[in-house]
Design an enzyme around this catalytic site. Sequence first.
Site, mmCIF file in Angstrom:
data_model
loop_
_atom_site.group_PDB
_atom_site.id
_atom_site.type_symbol
_atom_site.label_atom_id
_atom_site.label_comp_id
_atom_site.label_asym_id
_atom_site.label_seq_id
_atom_site.Cartn_x
_atom_site.Cartn_y
_atom_site.Cartn_z
ATOM 1 N N GLU A 1 0.847 -1.200 0.000
ATOM 2 C CA GLU A 1 0.000 0.000 0.000
ATOM 3 C C GLU A 1 0.877 1.243 0.000
ATOM 4 O O GLU A 1 2.045 1.179 0.412
ATOM 5 C CB GLU A 1 -0.879 -0.006 1.256
ATOM 6 C CG GLU A 1 -0.069 0.202 2.532
ATOM 7 C CD GLU A 1 -0.767 -0.252 3.808
ATOM 8 O OE1 GLU A 1 -0.979 -1.459 3.973
ATOM 9 O OE2 GLU A 1 -1.081 0.632 4.624
ATOM 10 N N LYS B 1 2.833 4.510 0.969
ATOM 11 C CA LYS B 1 3.336 5.086 2.227
ATOM 12 C C LYS B 1 3.013 6.585 2.177
ATOM 13 O O LYS B 1 3.585 7.322 1.362
ATOM 14 C CB LYS B 1 4.840 4.864 2.346
ATOM 15 C CG LYS B 1 5.420 5.387 3.644
ATOM 16 C CD LYS B 1 6.863 4.936 3.780
ATOM 17 C CE LYS B 1 7.465 5.294 5.125
ATOM 18 N NZ LYS B 1 7.395 6.700 5.486
ATOM 19 N N ASP C 1 2.913 10.402 2.970
ATOM 20 C CA ASP C 1 3.909 11.315 3.529
ATOM 21 C C ASP C 1 3.214 12.398 4.350
ATOM 22 O O ASP C 1 2.928 13.490 3.880
ATOM 23 C CB ASP C 1 4.722 11.948 2.389
ATOM 24 C CG ASP C 1 6.000 12.574 2.901
ATOM 25 O OD1 ASP C 1 6.307 12.403 4.094
ATOM 26 O OD2 ASP C 1 6.686 13.234 2.110
ATOM 27 N N TYR D 1 -4.351 2.877 8.440
ATOM 28 C CA TYR D 1 -3.613 1.731 7.895
ATOM 29 C C TYR D 1 -3.115 0.758 8.963
ATOM 30 O O TYR D 1 -2.435 -0.206 8.663
ATOM 31 C CB TYR D 1 -2.441 2.198 7.031
ATOM 32 C CG TYR D 1 -1.501 3.189 7.700
ATOM 33 C CD1 TYR D 1 -0.741 2.822 8.799
ATOM 34 C CD2 TYR D 1 -1.398 4.491 7.223
ATOM 35 C CE1 TYR D 1 0.105 3.725 9.414
ATOM 36 C CE2 TYR D 1 -0.549 5.410 7.837
ATOM 37 C CZ TYR D 1 0.196 5.011 8.932
ATOM 38 O OH TYR D 1 1.025 5.910 9.537
ATOM 39 N N LYS E 1 11.094 2.673 -0.267
ATOM 40 C CA LYS E 1 11.039 4.123 -0.528
ATOM 41 C C LYS E 1 11.271 4.437 -2.015
ATOM 42 O O LYS E 1 12.035 3.751 -2.694
ATOM 43 C CB LYS E 1 12.127 4.838 0.292
ATOM 44 C CG LYS E 1 12.018 4.655 1.794
ATOM 45 C CD LYS E 1 11.039 5.581 2.464
ATOM 46 C CE LYS E 1 11.547 6.918 2.824
ATOM 47 N NZ LYS E 1 12.302 7.098 4.011
ATOM 48 N N CYS F 1 10.522 35.373 -31.820
ATOM 49 C CA CYS F 1 10.486 35.597 -30.369
ATOM 50 C C CYS F 1 9.034 35.669 -29.892
ATOM 51 O O CYS F 1 8.252 36.469 -30.420
ATOM 52 C CB CYS F 1 11.216 36.895 -30.037
ATOM 53 S SG CYS F 1 11.026 37.375 -28.308
ATOM 54 N N CYS G 1 8.339 39.465 -28.693
ATOM 55 C CA CYS G 1 8.318 40.672 -29.535
ATOM 56 C C CYS G 1 8.147 40.348 -31.022
ATOM 57 O O CYS G 1 8.032 41.256 -31.839
ATOM 58 C CB CYS G 1 9.595 41.493 -29.329
ATOM 59 S SG CYS G 1 11.068 40.719 -30.020
ATOM 60 N N CYS H 1 16.528 35.723 -29.631
ATOM 61 C CA CYS H 1 15.707 36.785 -30.204
ATOM 62 C C CYS H 1 16.644 37.888 -30.711
ATOM 63 O O CYS H 1 17.595 38.269 -30.026
ATOM 64 C CB CYS H 1 14.789 37.317 -29.111
ATOM 65 S SG CYS H 1 14.133 38.942 -29.451
ATOM 66 N N CYS I 1 12.702 44.310 -27.729
ATOM 67 C CA CYS I 1 12.061 43.147 -27.107
ATOM 68 C C CYS I 1 11.817 43.439 -25.625
ATOM 69 O O CYS I 1 12.761 43.594 -24.845
ATOM 70 C CB CYS I 1 12.949 41.919 -27.248
ATOM 71 S SG CYS I 1 12.232 40.479 -26.425
HETATM 72 S S1 IVH Z 1 2.531 0.913 8.975
HETATM 73 C C1 IVH Z 1 4.208 -0.879 12.877
HETATM 74 N N1 IVH Z 1 1.586 1.906 6.777
HETATM 75 O O1 IVH Z 1 5.555 5.690 7.880
HETATM 76 C C2 IVH Z 1 4.230 -0.127 11.616
HETATM 77 N N2 IVH Z 1 3.006 3.275 8.082
HETATM 78 O O2 IVH Z 1 8.416 5.381 8.284
HETATM 79 C C3 IVH Z 1 3.148 0.856 11.511
HETATM 80 N N3 IVH Z 1 3.315 5.516 7.167
HETATM 81 O O3 IVH Z 1 5.473 5.661 11.367
HETATM 82 C C4 IVH Z 1 3.254 1.688 10.335
HETATM 83 N N4 IVH Z 1 2.046 5.289 5.409
HETATM 84 O O4 IVH Z 1 3.847 7.234 10.104
HETATM 85 C C5 IVH Z 1 2.357 2.127 7.834
HETATM 86 N N5 IVH Z 1 0.640 2.702 4.807
HETATM 87 C C6 IVH Z 1 1.396 2.898 5.879
HETATM 88 C C7 IVH Z 1 2.038 4.121 6.078
HETATM 89 C C8 IVH Z 1 2.842 4.264 7.199
HETATM 90 C C9 IVH Z 1 2.814 6.118 6.076
HETATM 91 C C10 IVH Z 1 4.258 6.167 8.091
HETATM 92 C C11 IVH Z 1 3.950 5.952 9.543
HETATM 93 C C12 IVH Z 1 5.185 5.277 10.075
HETATM 94 C C13 IVH Z 1 6.221 5.730 9.108
HETATM 95 C C14 IVH Z 1 7.442 4.855 9.094
#
Ligand code: IVH
Length: 741
Positions: free
Chosen positions: A159, A161, A163, A269, A357, A462, A465, A480, A486
């Site tokens: 899934e 991650k 930010d 999540y 990542k 250009c 102009c 130009c 210009c």
């Molecule tokens: S699972 C025990 N799932 O990423 C693990 N974390 O770098 C629980 N995060 O502290 C985290 N999306 O703040 C999980 N789909 C996701 C996430 C996620 C973002 C963050 C979360 C975690 C950090 C770790």
Amino acid sequence: MAEFDSLYVWTPCCSHNINKVVSNWGQSVKNATKVEEIDPQKLSREQAAVELARLAAELLQANADYHGKDKPVITDAKYDLLKIRNTAIEAQFPDLKREDSPSEQIGGPLAEGFSKIRHDVRMLSLGNAFDPDDVDEFDARIRKYLGLSEADPLSYTAEPKIDGLSLSLRYEHGKLVSAATRGDGEVGENVTANAKMIANVPQTIADAPELLEVRGEVYMSHEDFAALNRAQESVGAKNFANPRNAAAGSLRQLDAKITKARPLAFFAYAWGALSEPLAKAQLDAIERLGKFGFQINPLTKLCAGPKELVAHYKHIEMARPDLGYDIDGVVYKVNDLDLQRRLGFRSTTPRWAIAHKFAAELAWTHLEAIEIQVGRTGALSPVARLSPVTVGGVVVSNATLHNEDYIKGLDSKGAEIRGGKDVREGDFVQVYRAGDVIPKVADVDLAKRPESALSFEFPVTCPECGSAAIREEGDAVRRCTGGVICPAQVVEKLKHFVSRGAFDIDGLGAKQVEAFYHDDQLKVLEPADIFTLKSRDAEGLTKLKNRDGWGDTSVSNLFDAIDERRKIPLNRVIFALGIRHVGESAANLFARHFSTWEDFNKAVRDAEPQDGPAWDDLMSIDGVGAVMAASLTQTFAQEREYASISRLVAELDIQSVERPSQDGSPVAGKTVVFTGSLEKMTRAEAKARAESLGAKVSGSVSAKTNLLVAGPGAGSKATKAAALGIEVIDEDAWLVLIGDA
Ligand code: IVH
């Protein structure tokens, strides 16, 4: 410490796996003099202890900036590298691991002002994977731990991650009773009042376990982030650098009313304390959270093994620009919750999950349009307008496309770049950003090219102009030919005129000068108009002080600052004219050579056409080439340009530049090379000082070199000089020689 000429600083690659990082350190460390640049495996015990202390302090500070103040100072990639280096050194010297080891810590110190909540179940962090090999290793580690063979089935969820920042929501009897940030993993900040303001966080849930802690990420969508920054700007408040900072800053407000006004959202999540299990598998548990009313991520997928995980990673990476919110990777979790329980945790991370990542400097996005900007010297520069995407912690919405060949997929020598793929409006492109470098287009996904996308027709007139835009032989840039007619060139020239190194007038920056150019009454159309502004404003009907953003004091300060600059050294005037090929150092060269405006002006005017003795004189100046000299003489030969320059000069009191006295100089006429690091002066200073004493400073050692000044870290140049029998001295000896000691 000044500059180095040998590249010994380790440069990170996209893959941050510890072993790979270690070997990179090894390769580049040849001339390292600083402990922080030495390969972890080559550190002595003493050095390792010093390094671990430094890393602990740097990471502590980084955590405080990121989590405590929501104002990261270092990039995420740099943070990862520091952590990896710390882990590598700890692996090498386990007994030196510190009590306050960064590898044992999650998050940062708690901000003051919020009460604290102790988490019943710790809020953990995730280990990182950076490439498919790391994902294979993750799977292999788990199988080994569980005693599973390669043939045994083992499924995972994958899934996005998100930010943002993590949040734990506690429901008792279906009612939201408290909410806490992660804090240091054990104790978080009590942000209950604020969490209740997040629109998609349910206040109550039906048919839920008696006790349920739902964990997830608070984030801000791209659209809401842009709107928030517009609102910030309109009240003169500072912009947020990226949606994560905006989300964190918005949630952690002591006044929950402010949080309410901020458009935050939450993805669920994970979970913490529970009075009864949610399900037998991760995916089912998440789907149950969805049924309770939480937003769960639609890109969550069940995968049979590492291959499928990486395939889904790629799918998510491609979907990233269209999600409308920031993600920085993909999280993989063992699906079977019983296996998760058996696998358990290391000190700060679960064994059953990992974050794969995205490369910090790369992101895919849509190229919406190619626009052409016209610069001061008429250069037509294509710029890619992008769907905003966060790359390395910064929202990127433009990238440079350099010139028409670059768009076609060719470099300056006609060789293919990007595998020869051209760039078109509507393309799906990979954007690259490293440090402060302007973002570039690294790749194009041809499979995603819309059928309607046509190859880009670079304009031959250009866009500002309408004058012809031509490419001279050997020049990658189309320019130009409009010159002073210009408007874009004129405005850019004015901006250059007031820039640092040129006239640098207090209160008159690019923004003001552009506004004055467009102002029907102030009409600053050329540099001389800046100096007549005060008298023209006195006669004008609508005064500058009555315009938006101006008042009595700021106007009078501006006029004083302009008057102060009438007296100005010759080199600055030459540079400020913004003539192509005549940059700051060329301007210094001319100023030192001619000393007065009158001599300089006469020499340049006399040198056209470019074949008489005056031209030869100009060309005989050391450091002046034909291209630079021709650009200068041609500019002075164009009557409109010259009239404009003369009007400027009439307003000024140009200070002559002293011809450096070289009498008795021990280095006059000598060719000197500087190498290694200089500790008492910068390279630029050393060069200027040597030149003022009549020396010629060169970048490379050859038979013509008379003297090499070598600081610590001097590499091949010192070896070459020794081989050629050239005198080599250190920085202190140099200072003694020139009488500056
Ligand atoms: S699972 C025990 N799932 O990423 C693990 N974390 O770098 C629980 N995060 O502290 C985290 N999306 O703040 C999980 N789909 C996701 C996430 C996620 C973002 C963050 C979360 C975690 C950090 C770790």
